[in-house]
Design an enzyme around this catalytic site. Structure first.
Site, PDB file in Angstrom:
ATOM      1  N   LYS A  13      38.004  34.225  44.605  1.00 36.11           N
ATOM      2  CA  LYS A  13      38.317  33.435  45.811  1.00 36.11           C
ATOM      3  C   LYS A  13      38.938  34.319  46.897  1.00 36.11           C
ATOM      4  CE  LYS A  13      41.045  30.603  43.550  1.00 36.11           C
ATOM      5  NZ  LYS A  13      40.993  31.157  42.187  1.00 36.11           N
TER       6      LYS A  13
ATOM      7  N   ARG B  51      51.236  41.985  39.607  1.00 33.15           N
ATOM      8  CA  ARG B  51      51.461  40.544  39.529  1.00 33.15           C
ATOM      9  C   ARG B  51      51.956  40.163  38.138  1.00 33.15           C
ATOM     10  NH1 ARG B  51      46.962  36.817  42.572  1.00 33.15           N
ATOM     11  NH2 ARG B  51      47.613  35.371  40.931  1.00 33.15           N
TER      12      ARG B  51
HETATM   13  P1  AP5 Z   1      40.305  37.674  43.239  1.00 36.97           P
HETATM   14  O1  AP5 Z   1      39.427  37.692  44.432  1.00 36.97           O
HETATM   15  O2  AP5 Z   1      41.749  37.984  43.426  1.00 36.97           O
HETATM   16  O3  AP5 Z   1      40.151  36.276  42.470  1.00 36.97           O
HETATM   17  P2  AP5 Z   1      40.892  34.917  42.725  1.00 36.97           P
HETATM   18  O4  AP5 Z   1      39.946  33.840  42.348  1.00 36.97           O
HETATM   19  O5  AP5 Z   1      41.473  34.880  44.108  1.00 36.97           O
HETATM   20  O6  AP5 Z   1      42.021  35.072  41.606  1.00 36.97           O
HETATM   21  P3  AP5 Z   1      43.582  34.857  41.674  1.00 36.97           P
HETATM   22  O7  AP5 Z   1      44.125  35.411  40.388  1.00 36.97           O
HETATM   23  O8  AP5 Z   1      44.207  35.413  42.896  1.00 36.97           O
HETATM   24  O9  AP5 Z   1      43.593  33.303  41.704  1.00 36.97           O
HETATM   25  P4  AP5 Z   1      44.568  32.310  41.174  1.00 36.97           P
HETATM   26  O10 AP5 Z   1      43.900  31.051  41.538  1.00 36.97           O
HETATM   27  O11 AP5 Z   1      44.979  32.415  39.746  1.00 36.97           O
HETATM   28  O12 AP5 Z   1      45.895  32.745  41.925  1.00 36.97           O
HETATM   29  P5  AP5 Z   1      46.678  32.148  43.149  1.00 36.97           P
HETATM   30  O13 AP5 Z   1      47.232  33.286  43.872  1.00 36.97           O
HETATM   31  O14 AP5 Z   1      45.871  31.153  43.893  1.00 36.97           O
HETATM   32  O15 AP5 Z   1      39.654  38.634  42.155  1.00 36.97           O
HETATM   33  C1  AP5 Z   1      40.290  38.924  40.917  1.00 36.97           C
HETATM   34  C2  AP5 Z   1      39.967  40.366  40.512  1.00 36.97           C
HETATM   35  O16 AP5 Z   1      38.569  40.479  40.271  1.00 36.97           O
HETATM   36  C3  AP5 Z   1      40.299  41.406  41.590  1.00 36.97           C
HETATM   37  O17 AP5 Z   1      40.733  42.570  40.989  1.00 36.97           O
HETATM   38  C4  AP5 Z   1      38.940  41.634  42.289  1.00 36.97           C
HETATM   39  O18 AP5 Z   1      38.838  42.914  42.846  1.00 36.97           O
HETATM   40  C5  AP5 Z   1      37.982  41.441  41.124  1.00 36.97           C
HETATM   41  N1  AP5 Z   1      36.676  40.934  41.539  1.00 36.97           N
HETATM   42  C6  AP5 Z   1      36.434  39.913  42.421  1.00 36.97           C
HETATM   43  N2  AP5 Z   1      35.089  39.692  42.534  1.00 36.97           N
HETATM   44  C7  AP5 Z   1      34.500  40.577  41.699  1.00 36.97           C
HETATM   45  C8  AP5 Z   1      33.136  40.855  41.367  1.00 36.97           C
HETATM   46  N3  AP5 Z   1      32.128  40.169  41.910  1.00 36.97           N
HETATM   47  N4  AP5 Z   1      32.873  41.825  40.485  1.00 36.97           N
HETATM   48  C9  AP5 Z   1      33.894  42.538  39.909  1.00 36.97           C
HETATM   49  N5  AP5 Z   1      35.211  42.337  40.188  1.00 36.97           N
HETATM   50  C10 AP5 Z   1      35.514  41.365  41.066  1.00 36.97           C
HETATM   51  O19 AP5 Z   1      47.829  31.307  42.414  1.00 36.97           O
HETATM   52  C11 AP5 Z   1      48.861  31.954  41.680  1.00 36.97           C
HETATM   53  C12 AP5 Z   1      49.868  30.900  41.211  1.00 36.97           C
HETATM   54  O20 AP5 Z   1      50.478  30.264  42.370  1.00 36.97           O
HETATM   55  C13 AP5 Z   1      49.293  29.732  40.399  1.00 36.97           C
HETATM   56  O21 AP5 Z   1      49.183  30.041  39.017  1.00 36.97           O
HETATM   57  C14 AP5 Z   1      50.326  28.629  40.677  1.00 36.97           C
HETATM   58  O22 AP5 Z   1      51.482  28.805  39.908  1.00 36.97           O
HETATM   59  C15 AP5 Z   1      50.697  28.869  42.135  1.00 36.97           C
HETATM   60  N6  AP5 Z   1      49.818  28.111  43.065  1.00 36.97           N
HETATM   61  C16 AP5 Z   1      48.971  28.624  43.997  1.00 36.97           C
HETATM   62  N7  AP5 Z   1      48.335  27.639  44.666  1.00 36.97           N
HETATM   63  C17 AP5 Z   1      48.795  26.474  44.139  1.00 36.97           C
HETATM   64  C18 AP5 Z   1      48.489  25.107  44.394  1.00 36.97           C
HETATM   65  N8  AP5 Z   1      47.585  24.751  45.326  1.00 36.97           N
HETATM   66  N9  AP5 Z   1      49.127  24.165  43.666  1.00 36.97           N
HETATM   67  C19 AP5 Z   1      50.065  24.505  42.737  1.00 36.97           C
HETATM   68  N10 AP5 Z   1      50.390  25.789  42.431  1.00 36.97           N
HETATM   69  C20 AP5 Z   1      49.758  26.770  43.126  1.00 36.97           C
END
Ligand code: AP5
Length: 187
Positions: free
Chosen positions: A14, A134
């Site tokens: 994402k 992280r």
């Molecule tokens: P990346 O692009 O970072 O993936 P992502 O889907 O954004 O993953 P996140 O871990 O950031 O998402 P998340 O939903 O767990 O975390 P968030 O910050 O929202 O890619 C991941 C890796 O893969 C990178 O190294 C990238 O380079 C690699 N990659 C990408 N595409 C690739 C490809 N095609 N091929 C190879 N490699 C690739 O949330 C964190 C925490 O915040 C949650 O757990 C929760 O506690 C809280 N939180 C956030 N939003 C909310 C909400 N709305 N409600 C309640 N709690 C929330």
């Protein structure tokens, strides 16, 4: 305005695809994960509370994230559109988003859902752990995050399916290839 919910499990890409989409369509990026991490880094009261929850891989309470989204939309009323990354993550958040947007006569146009198998999500996130710093990129917490996604977040896909806005996209492959797939469905 083009308002996109970019949806998918942790590690589905994402954040990676958001960066490319905001550049191409000049959209404002709203990532609740990034906003929460900024609060943690700034050591605010909210940050202290959020850190313990995020470090265990569970979702922060709905009212906290909904308030953050409302502020972001309010302060970017002139935007070309928004990409919501990591929000909404519960049906209550999706309903709240519709209500907030409605007050500005706006709506979500599409939910783009990145589909990636669990083994690959874990591989990507453990790969990122080596450089991200992280606290939630450990195997145990990644597994909790994926469980939270399955239990609380997956029903959000139905919410947008019922509004005929759900667009699944294969999230496996090269980053540029996936970006092309997203752009072609947005056409
Ligand atoms: P990346 O692009 O970072 O993936 P992502 O889907 O954004 O993953 P996140 O871990 O950031 O998402 P998340 O939903 O767990 O975390 P968030 O910050 O929202 O890619 C991941 C890796 O893969 C990178 O190294 C990238 O380079 C690699 N990659 C990408 N595409 C690739 C490809 N095609 N091929 C190879 N490699 C690739 O949330 C964190 C925490 O915040 C949650 O757990 C929760 O506690 C809280 N939180 C956030 N939003 C909310 C909400 N709305 N409600 C309640 N709690 C929330």
């Amino acid at each position: 305005m083009l308002n996109i919910v970019l949806f998918g499990p942790p590690g589905s890409g994402k954040g990676t695809q958001s960066e490319k989409l905001i550049e191409k369509f000049s959209l404002v990026h709203i990532s609740t994960g990034d906003i929460l991490r900024a609060e943690v880094a700034a050591q605010t009261e909210l940050g202290f509370k959020a850190k313990t929850i995020m470090d265990s891989g569970i979702l922060v309470p709905d009212e906290v994230v909904i308030g953050m989204i409302e502020n972001k939309i309010k302060s970017n009323k002139e935007a070309n559109g928004f990409i919501f990354d990591g929000f909404p993550r519960t049906v209550a958040q999706a309903e709240a988003l519709d209500k907030i947007l409605e007050t500005y006569k706006l709506k979500v146009n599409y939910m783009v859902a990145l589909e990636v198998p669990i083994e690959l999500l874990i591989e990507r996130l453990l790969g990122r752990a080596k450089v991200s710093g992280r606290a939630d990129d450990t195997l145990e917490v990644i597994e909790n995050r994926i469980k939270e996604y399955s239990n609380k977040t997956l029903p959000v896909a139905n919410f947008y399916q019922n509004q005929s806005k759900f667009i699944p996209v294969d999230g496996v492959g090269e980053i540029s290839e996936i970006f092309e797939r997203i752009c072609s469905v947005l056409k």
